[in-house]
Design an enzyme around this catalytic site. Sequence first.
Site, PDB file in Angstrom:
ATOM      1  N   LEU A   1      -8.443   3.380  -4.801  1.00 52.91           N
ATOM      2  CA  LEU A   1      -8.096   2.508  -5.923  1.00 52.91           C
ATOM      3  C   LEU A   1      -8.524   1.074  -5.614  1.00 52.91           C
ATOM      4  O   LEU A   1      -8.145   0.525  -4.581  1.00 52.91           O
ATOM      5  CB  LEU A   1      -6.593   2.557  -6.184  1.00 52.91           C
ATOM      6  CG  LEU A   1      -5.989   3.940  -6.450  1.00 52.91           C
ATOM      7  CD1 LEU A   1      -4.519   3.824  -6.820  1.00 52.91           C
ATOM      8  CD2 LEU A   1      -6.754   4.670  -7.548  1.00 52.91           C
TER       9      LEU A   1
ATOM     10  N   CYS B   1      -5.193   5.580  13.600  1.00 52.95           N
ATOM     11  CA  CYS B   1      -5.101   6.936  14.149  1.00 52.95           C
ATOM     12  C   CYS B   1      -6.433   7.397  14.733  1.00 52.95           C
ATOM     13  O   CYS B   1      -6.472   8.229  15.640  1.00 52.95           O
ATOM     14  CB  CYS B   1      -4.644   7.884  13.054  1.00 52.95           C
ATOM     15  SG  CYS B   1      -3.070   7.380  12.347  1.00 52.95           S
TER      16      CYS B   1
ATOM     17  N   CYS C   1       4.641 -14.319  -0.427  1.00 58.44           N
ATOM     18  CA  CYS C   1       5.936 -14.395  -1.147  1.00 58.44           C
ATOM     19  C   CYS C   1       6.443 -15.835  -1.218  1.00 58.44           C
ATOM     20  O   CYS C   1       6.756 -16.307  -2.297  1.00 58.44           O
ATOM     21  CB  CYS C   1       6.962 -13.434  -0.560  1.00 58.44           C
ATOM     22  SG  CYS C   1       7.456 -13.739   1.131  1.00 58.44           S
TER      23      CYS C   1
END
Lengths: 274, 69
Positions: free
Chosen positions: A133, A209, A268
């Site tokens: 996306l 990973c 934020c």
Amino acid sequence: MATKLTTSAKLITSANHSSPAALQSPLPDQQFLYYSRQLLLPDWSEQRQLQLQQKKVLIVGMGGLGCPAATYLAGAGVGWLLLADGDKVELSNLPRQTLFRVSDIGLNKAEAAAATLQQLNPFIRIDALSQMLDEAELVRRIAWADLVLDCSDNLATKLAINRICQQQQRCWLGASASGYQGYSWLINPASGGCLECLGHQQPLLPGGCLQQGVYTPLVGQLGLQLASMALQQLANGRRRRSFVQIYQHHQQQFSQCQLLADPQCKCCGVTADV
Amino acid sequence: MSEKIDIYLNGDRLQVAVGIDLQQLQQQFAADQQVAIALNTEIMPRRCWPERVLQARDQVLIFNLVAGG
Ligand SMILES: [Zn+2]
């Protein structure tokens, strides 16, 4: 003779479809049976089950985190799951990406997972997005969802979800794992704190990973945590403060810590109001 | 000899110098690693590390930041 309904008798009665209670059930018979063990929980009800059927959850990433999270959200009866992943199933995924089989190798992960999950629960809607996306698509899909789970395996996606959820003031969940290290989080923009406050704004050392490996049960545990946190969040919409659950391998335990806001955070950067 | 206090680092008891702050602790035990630090179950923003002087019996959790899944 006085009759006293024992606990086990209640259980049998409530799960028995020929009983009057079951006949009056707002849930269709097959669904009542499907969810019967969950419906027996003291804080669960058919009403709660029906409310859960109205919920839409976006899961970004159908790897080691996304597979267990999606499995338990589907089993619990979340009404509409949207699974996003652009990768194909590989042999090395099978040990921990539990929705896939050898016959799925080469298939898109979101599509293969959706097919398996639909067999697991035919009473819910499951859609697959078989591409990574981009920002615009993330904005649209996050706005659509009641809850977002970041199960992705890369920093760029995690930071994009963090930023968009902050912009849209959406509570969201996610997790990260590599080697024996891992943690899950709930971020509530209204309470302050975000992934960048945690330190994710800096480029992380090469790892993941692919280079570090990953402890197979850890991603499973984190995925299950996400499913449980999501069900709690969807059920009562509880506005919790942002927190992180950190895995400590040697102690075999998780420590839950509150995520404090950095007042100067570029993402934020505001004080809490919860 | 400098004075020491006992703290807990990732569950283990440890003696550190009086006056040590979170940034110094990170440099001592997790140099060159990208980590986050929780102090007494609160994750401290990185820019607060130099201001947070450790007290006796503080519980510190230093953990690596990762991005896999
Ligand atoms: Zn922030």
